[in-house]
Design a protein around this motif. Structure first.
Motif, PDB file in Angstrom:
ATOM      1  N   ALA A  58       0.817  -1.209   0.000  1.00  0.00           N
ATOM      2  CA  ALA A  58       0.000   0.000   0.000  1.00  0.00           C
ATOM      3  C   ALA A  58       0.855   1.265   0.000  1.00  0.00           C
ATOM      4  N   ALA A  59       1.892   1.288   0.862  1.00  0.00           N
ATOM      5  CA  ALA A  59       2.651   2.522   1.050  1.00  0.00           C
ATOM      6  C   ALA A  59       3.988   2.519   0.316  1.00  0.00           C
ATOM      7  N   GLY A  60       4.460   1.353  -0.035  1.00  0.00           N
ATOM      8  CA  GLY A  60       5.719   1.287  -0.755  1.00  0.00           C
ATOM      9  C   GLY A  60       6.954   1.447   0.118  1.00  0.00           C
ATOM     10  N   THR A  61       6.764   1.511   1.450  1.00  0.00           N
ATOM     11  CA  THR A  61       7.928   1.592   2.333  1.00  0.00           C
ATOM     12  C   THR A  61       7.843   0.500   3.393  1.00  0.00           C
ATOM     13  N   LEU A  62       8.977   0.290   4.064  1.00  0.00           N
ATOM     14  CA  LEU A  62       9.026  -0.719   5.120  1.00  0.00           C
ATOM     15  C   LEU A  62       8.656  -0.132   6.478  1.00  0.00           C
ATOM     16  N   ALA A  63       8.291   1.161   6.499  1.00  0.00           N
ATOM     17  CA  ALA A  63       7.993   1.821   7.785  1.00  0.00           C
ATOM     18  C   ALA A  63       6.872   1.107   8.534  1.00  0.00           C
ATOM     19  N   GLY A  64       5.851   0.669   7.783  1.00  0.00           N
ATOM     20  CA  GLY A  64       4.735  -0.021   8.416  1.00  0.00           C
ATOM     21  C   GLY A  64       5.179  -1.306   9.075  1.00  0.00           C
ATOM     22  N   TYR A  65       6.016  -2.059   8.361  1.00  0.00           N
ATOM     23  CA  TYR A  65       6.528  -3.317   8.917  1.00  0.00           C
ATOM     24  C   TYR A  65       7.359  -3.048  10.171  1.00  0.00           C
ATOM     25  N   GLU A  66       8.193  -2.010  10.102  1.00  0.00           N
ATOM     26  CA  GLU A  66       9.044  -1.682  11.254  1.00  0.00           C
ATOM     27  C   GLU A  66       8.194  -1.366  12.488  1.00  0.00           C
TER      28      GLU A  66
END
Lengths: 157, 328
Positions: free
Chosen positions: B257-265
């Motif tokens: 959805a967001a294209g970054t790993l920030a959510g996973y982190e």
């Protein structure tokens, strides 16, 4: 001195010694926890002190039974009683419940009271609950004290 | 008496300190602040006030966070019955500094601004050691540094320094973490970091190098390699039987959805926080002390995210999306 007297003294000694040791450990442990709390928050002093006193009662019960035994042996005036080995052993037996249960329950109660200090450190309004947890252990010390007391009264000298 | 007598004082003291961690209310108030300076004012009402002193400009949040962590490590180190475990956590900052020094040394630049004064060895002393070929370093550190230097000289890639030092650091942490609770934490952190590495490698389509995955995880490295090589559809199911199934699934969804790993982190932080919260049920033991220190670090990360967001005038919702929960 007669053997019966010696056995009676041994009982009085054990009652005070074991229950007192238990209370010393329990009160000591709670005291350590209390120091931890007070070092960060001096307002914790009064609340911690209430919890610290709770494991101290076993020592008092042991002292009472020891005192009564010494009195019945006649050490507190009125001359030493003449006591058979059987009677001496009976007195020794009467002292054991509060001695042993006092030792174990005071240590167990000390652990509960120490964690109670942690509880109050985190939630100062929950002192009553912390006290109730610790007082639950007291029940067994009281039972042992009662039995020791009744046994002591039952021994005829 | 053993365990109880050893920890009664320290654990109770930690319980009082825990009450001073930032709670959800304080975090929300920082989020609601108009600008960076007002966000810092919220912070000055908390235990951070002790180290803030004259530091009131929003841009200097990094100094405040550093000083606060340093203060906490000093206080906890002074009364912890296991000073070695506190030092073990601090050693992570030594490794971080070593990375900076090694890379700066090889690139011939001066990046002293990146050194943090939180490790067991003061940064100035580390710098002197770096000048003297690291021969004064403790043997465990020296071995890792030697390995990093060797790999760097054979590949010439400064990134390899990060990878080798990270690997060496986790090896060092795991072997010296004699408490099950800390080992469990490290194992989970290693697994989740390895999965993140797999996601990153897969995204960048870079070749997998043997240093990429950290040792001592519970997820089989072969599984991680398969996940990198096979299509995205197969990535999530690879970890379906592990403890991390939910984190991976949700993380992949947010990545898409967001294209970054920030959510996973963020999910990883939440997962680790749930693990750390077990320490709340330990009455006598090293667990509450370790959990407090790690929670304090996590809190620092939250504050950093908020401050960076405020300084860059990001909307409240954008910052909030990246914030995980608090320990308390």
């Amino acid at each position: 001195m007669e053997m019966g007297l010696v056995l009676g003294l041994l009982g009085a000694g054990l009652a005070v010694l074991l229950a007192g040791t238990g209370s010393a450990i329990g009160v000591g442990l709670t005291g350590q926890a209390a120091s931890g709390a007070v070092s960060e928050d001096p307002d914790m002093f009064a609340k911690s002190l209430i919890l610290q006193i709770i494991p101290g009662t076993q020592g008092i019960y042991g002292f009472l039974i020891g005192f009564l035994t010494i009195q019945r042996l006649g050490f507190l005036g009125g001359g030493l009683a003449s006591i058979s080995v059987e009677t001496g052993l009976s007195l020794l037996m009467a002292c054991l419940p509060i001695g042993l249960v006092g030792l174990t329950s005071a240590i167990a109660q000390g652990k509960v009271a120490a964690t109670g200090v942690s509880l109050v450190a985190k939630r100062p309004e929950e002192l009553a609950k912390a006290m109730i947890f610790a007082v639950m252990v007291e029940f067994y010390a009281i039972l042992a004290f009662l039995v020791s007391f009744l046994m002591l009264q039952g021994v005829t000298i | 008496m053993g365990q109880e007598g050893k920890y009664a004082y320290a654990v109770t003291r930690i319980r009082v300190l825990e009450t001073r961690l930032l709670d959800r209310g304080k975090i929300d108030r920082m989020l609601d602040a108009r600008d960076a300076a007002s966000a810092l004012r919220v912070l000055s009402e908390t235990e951070y006030a002790e180290v803030m002193g004259e530091l009131v400009e929003g841009e200097r949040y990094e100094e405040i966070l550093g000083a606060e962590l340093k203060r906490v490590y000093q206080v906890v180190g002074s009364f912890s019955p296991d000073p070695d475990l506190v030092d073990l956590l601090r050693s992570r900052y030594d490794f971080q500094n070593l990375k900076v020094l090694l890379k700066a040394g090889h690139l011939g630049i001066d990046r002293d601004d990146l050194l943090v004064d939180l490790g067991c060895i003061p940064p100035d002393r580390l710098k002197d050691m770096a000048a003297g070929d690291f021969s004064d370093l403790p043997p465990a550190y020296r071995q890792v540094v030697a390995e990093a230097q060797e790999e760097f000289s054979s590949t010439g890639d400064p990134q390899i320094i990060d990878l080798v030092i990270d690997r060496g650091m986790y090896e060092y942490l795991y072997t010296n973490a004699r408490v099950d609770f800390l080992r469990g934490y490290l194992r989970r952190l290693i697994d989740l970091t390895n999965i993140k590495t797999a996601m990153r490698l897969k995204r960048s389509r870079a070749g997998v190098i043997r240093w990429a995955f950290l040792p001592h995880g519970s997820v089989d490295p072969r599984l991680l390699l398969e996940a990198v090589r096979e299509p995205w559809d197969a990535f999530g199911p690879k970890f379906a039987t592990t403890d991390y199934a939910a984190v991976v699934e949700e993380g992949l969804r947010q990545l898409e959805a967001a294209g970054t790993l920030a959510g996973y982190e963020c999910l990883v932080d939440e997962y680790l926080l749930t693990y750390l919260r077990q320490a709340k049920y330990v009455a006598f033991g090293p667990e509450p002390i370790l959990a407090y220190l790690l929670a304090k670090e996590l809190e620092g990360r939250l504050v950093r995210l908020i401050m960076v967001g405020k300084i860059n005038n990001l909307p409240k919702e954008t910052i909030k999306e990246r914030l995980c929960d608090v320990y308390a």
